[in-house]
Write a protein that holds these residues in place. Structure first.
Motif, PDB file in Angstrom:
ATOM      1  N   VAL A   1     -68.762 -35.005  47.326  1.00 28.70           N
ATOM      2  CA  VAL A   1     -68.765 -36.111  48.292  1.00 28.70           C
ATOM      3  C   VAL A   1     -69.192 -35.592  49.664  1.00 28.70           C
ATOM      4  O   VAL A   1     -68.703 -34.561  50.125  1.00 28.70           O
ATOM      5  N   ASN A   2     -70.112 -36.295  50.287  1.00 28.18           N
ATOM      6  CA  ASN A   2     -70.558 -35.959  51.642  1.00 28.18           C
ATOM      7  C   ASN A   2     -69.768 -36.822  52.627  1.00 28.18           C
ATOM      8  O   ASN A   2     -70.036 -38.019  52.765  1.00 28.18           O
ATOM      9  N   PRO A   3     -68.768 -36.246  53.326  1.00 24.91           N
ATOM     10  CA  PRO A   3     -67.905 -37.046  54.201  1.00 24.91           C
ATOM     11  C   PRO A   3     -68.670 -37.776  55.291  1.00 24.91           C
ATOM     12  O   PRO A   3     -68.355 -38.931  55.612  1.00 24.91           O
ATOM     13  N   GLU A   4     -69.678 -37.131  55.861  1.00 27.94           N
ATOM     14  CA  GLU A   4     -70.420 -37.746  56.955  1.00 27.94           C
ATOM     15  C   GLU A   4     -71.175 -38.989  56.477  1.00 27.94           C
ATOM     16  O   GLU A   4     -71.193 -40.017  57.152  1.00 27.94           O
ATOM     17  N   LYS A   5     -71.783 -38.878  55.287  1.00 26.68           N
ATOM     18  CA  LYS A   5     -72.549 -40.016  54.768  1.00 26.68           C
ATOM     19  C   LYS A   5     -71.636 -41.182  54.393  1.00 26.68           C
ATOM     20  O   LYS A   5     -71.951 -42.341  54.668  1.00 26.68           O
ATOM     21  N   VAL A   6     -70.501 -40.879  53.773  1.00 29.57           N
ATOM     22  CA  VAL A   6     -69.564 -41.937  53.394  1.00 29.57           C
ATOM     23  C   VAL A   6     -68.998 -42.614  54.635  1.00 29.57           C
ATOM     24  O   VAL A   6     -68.902 -43.842  54.700  1.00 29.57           O
ATOM     25  N   SER A   7     -68.636 -41.818  55.642  1.00 26.78           N
ATOM     26  CA  SER A   7     -68.111 -42.379  56.889  1.00 26.78           C
ATOM     27  C   SER A   7     -69.149 -43.253  57.578  1.00 26.78           C
ATOM     28  O   SER A   7     -68.826 -44.312  58.113  1.00 26.78           O
ATOM     29  N   LEU A   8     -70.395 -42.805  57.559  1.00 26.61           N
ATOM     30  CA  LEU A   8     -71.465 -43.589  58.154  1.00 26.61           C
ATOM     31  C   LEU A   8     -71.619 -44.931  57.426  1.00 26.61           C
ATOM     32  O   LEU A   8     -71.732 -45.982  58.056  1.00 26.61           O
ATOM     33  N   ALA A   9     -71.583 -44.899  56.094  1.00 25.38           N
ATOM     34  CA  ALA A   9     -71.731 -46.132  55.313  1.00 25.38           C
ATOM     35  C   ALA A   9     -70.601 -47.112  55.607  1.00 25.38           C
ATOM     36  O   ALA A   9     -70.825 -48.315  55.800  1.00 25.38           O
ATOM     37  N   ILE A  10     -69.366 -46.609  55.660  1.00 23.48           N
ATOM     38  CA  ILE A  10     -68.214 -47.472  55.923  1.00 23.48           C
ATOM     39  C   ILE A  10     -68.271 -48.037  57.336  1.00 23.48           C
ATOM     40  O   ILE A  10     -68.013 -49.224  57.565  1.00 23.48           O
ATOM     41  N   SER A  11     -68.627 -47.179  58.294  1.00 26.91           N
ATOM     42  CA  SER A  11     -68.684 -47.652  59.682  1.00 26.91           C
ATOM     43  C   SER A  11     -69.780 -48.706  59.858  1.00 26.91           C
ATOM     44  O   SER A  11     -69.602 -49.689  60.588  1.00 26.91           O
ATOM     45  N   LEU A  12     -70.909 -48.521  59.171  1.00 26.39           N
ATOM     46  CA  LEU A  12     -71.976 -49.521  59.237  1.00 26.39           C
ATOM     47  C   LEU A  12     -71.516 -50.841  58.634  1.00 26.39           C
ATOM     48  O   LEU A  12     -71.808 -51.921  59.169  1.00 26.39           O
ATOM     49  N   ALA A  13     -70.787 -50.770  57.521  1.00 23.93           N
ATOM     50  CA  ALA A  13     -70.268 -51.992  56.899  1.00 23.93           C
ATOM     51  C   ALA A  13     -69.309 -52.720  57.833  1.00 23.93           C
ATOM     52  O   ALA A  13     -69.372 -53.947  57.978  1.00 23.93           O
ATOM     53  N   LEU A  14     -68.428 -51.954  58.491  1.00 30.18           N
ATOM     54  CA  LEU A  14     -67.472 -52.561  59.419  1.00 30.18           C
ATOM     55  C   LEU A  14     -68.182 -53.226  60.595  1.00 30.18           C
ATOM     56  O   LEU A  14     -67.799 -54.298  61.057  1.00 30.18           O
ATOM     57  N   ARG A  15     -69.239 -52.584  61.080  1.00 34.17           N
ATOM     58  CA  ARG A  15     -69.933 -53.110  62.256  1.00 34.17           C
ATOM     59  C   ARG A  15     -70.877 -54.244  61.909  1.00 34.17           C
ATOM     60  O   ARG A  15     -71.181 -55.086  62.760  1.00 34.17           O
ATOM     61  N   PHE A  16     -71.381 -54.263  60.667  1.00 31.51           N
ATOM     62  CA  PHE A  16     -72.323 -55.302  60.285  1.00 31.51           C
ATOM     63  C   PHE A  16     -71.672 -56.675  60.267  1.00 31.51           C
ATOM     64  O   PHE A  16     -72.333 -57.682  60.536  1.00 31.51           O
ATOM     65  N   ILE A  17     -70.375 -56.739  59.940  1.00 29.25           N
ATOM     66  CA  ILE A  17     -69.691 -58.031  59.824  1.00 29.25           C
ATOM     67  C   ILE A  17     -69.738 -58.806  61.140  1.00 29.25           C
ATOM     68  O   ILE A  17     -70.220 -59.944  61.181  1.00 29.25           O
ATOM     69  N   PRO A  18     -69.264 -58.226  62.273  1.00 29.99           N
ATOM     70  CA  PRO A  18     -69.357 -58.988  63.525  1.00 29.99           C
ATOM     71  C   PRO A  18     -70.785 -59.222  63.995  1.00 29.99           C
ATOM     72  O   PRO A  18     -71.081 -60.242  64.621  1.00 29.99           O
ATOM     73  N   VAL A  19     -71.684 -58.286  63.686  1.00 34.38           N
ATOM     74  CA  VAL A  19     -73.082 -58.461  64.102  1.00 34.38           C
ATOM     75  C   VAL A  19     -73.704 -59.642  63.373  1.00 34.38           C
ATOM     76  O   VAL A  19     -74.372 -60.489  63.969  1.00 34.38           O
TER      77      VAL A  19
END
Length: 198
Positions: A130-148
């Motif tokens: 597991v690549n922690p940076e890539k997974v964190s990036l994916a989750i953070s993008l998902a969280l931010r996409f909702i309000p956007v």
């Protein structure tokens, strides 16, 4: 992109991000395991009660679910037709509670703190590939996409309202989809330029 974080000095703001995210995970799991409508109502009211404790208004709480009201109405109507009124109310209330719970965490936690916490937690999974940076990036993008996406929907609907087309699904959905795809393409280019894929 938007950061939902609302600055404050409440107890929830001061709690460590890891504690809030763990509580959210446990709360969401319990909501899914629960099949009782009264308990779901109590859980939703309990989550709403946390908003004033976090120095947030009920207006801010409603703003989190307002963009999804049409979807809620559709879910409610379909469930009522196929499964009855009680199950329809249960499904919509559970979704509402989950969104309010997740929004409470994002409103009281900086995005950067959440990403750092996820990255640290996922480092234990590195031996599994597991690549922690890539997974964190994916989750953070998902969280931010909702309000956007919610903001894009509001902007498109306001623009169409001046033309009397706010009730037309196609007139609203098409520009929203085009803007969302364009934004996703821009983000993909930005990720590529920082070498994440390589």
């Amino acid at each position: 992109m938007l950061d939902l974080y609302s600055p404050g000095t409440s107890l929830l703001h001061r709690l460590p991000p890891a504690a809030k995210m763990l509580a959210m995970l446990i709360g969401a799991t319990l909501l899914f395991l629960n099949e009782s409508l009264p308990i779901t109502v109590a859980a939703t009211l309990g989550i709403l009660a946390l908003y004033p404790i976090a120095q947030l208004t009920l207006k801010q709480a409603f703003a989190q679910i307002r963009p999804l009201l049409i979807i809620f109405v559709l879910f409610f109507a379909v469930q009522w037709y196929f499964s009855g009124l009680e199950l329809a109310a249960y499904v919509v209330l559970r979704l509402t509670a989950l969104i309010l719970l997740a929004s409470l965490v994002t409103l009281t936690t900086r995005s950067s703190d959440m990403i750092d916490t996820m990255t640290r937690g996922l480092r234990h999974l590195k031996p599994l590939g597991v690549n922690p940076e890539k997974v964190s990036l994916a989750i953070s993008l998902a969280l931010r996409f909702i309000p956007v996406l919610a903001q894009i929907t509001r902007e498109v609907r306001e623009a169409k309202k001046t033309r009397g087309l706010e009730r037309s699904v196609i007139a609203v959905a098409m520009p929203m989809a085009i803007r969302a795809i364009k934004m996703a393409d821009d983000i993909s280019d930005a990720i590529d330029s920082r070498g994440y894929r390589s």
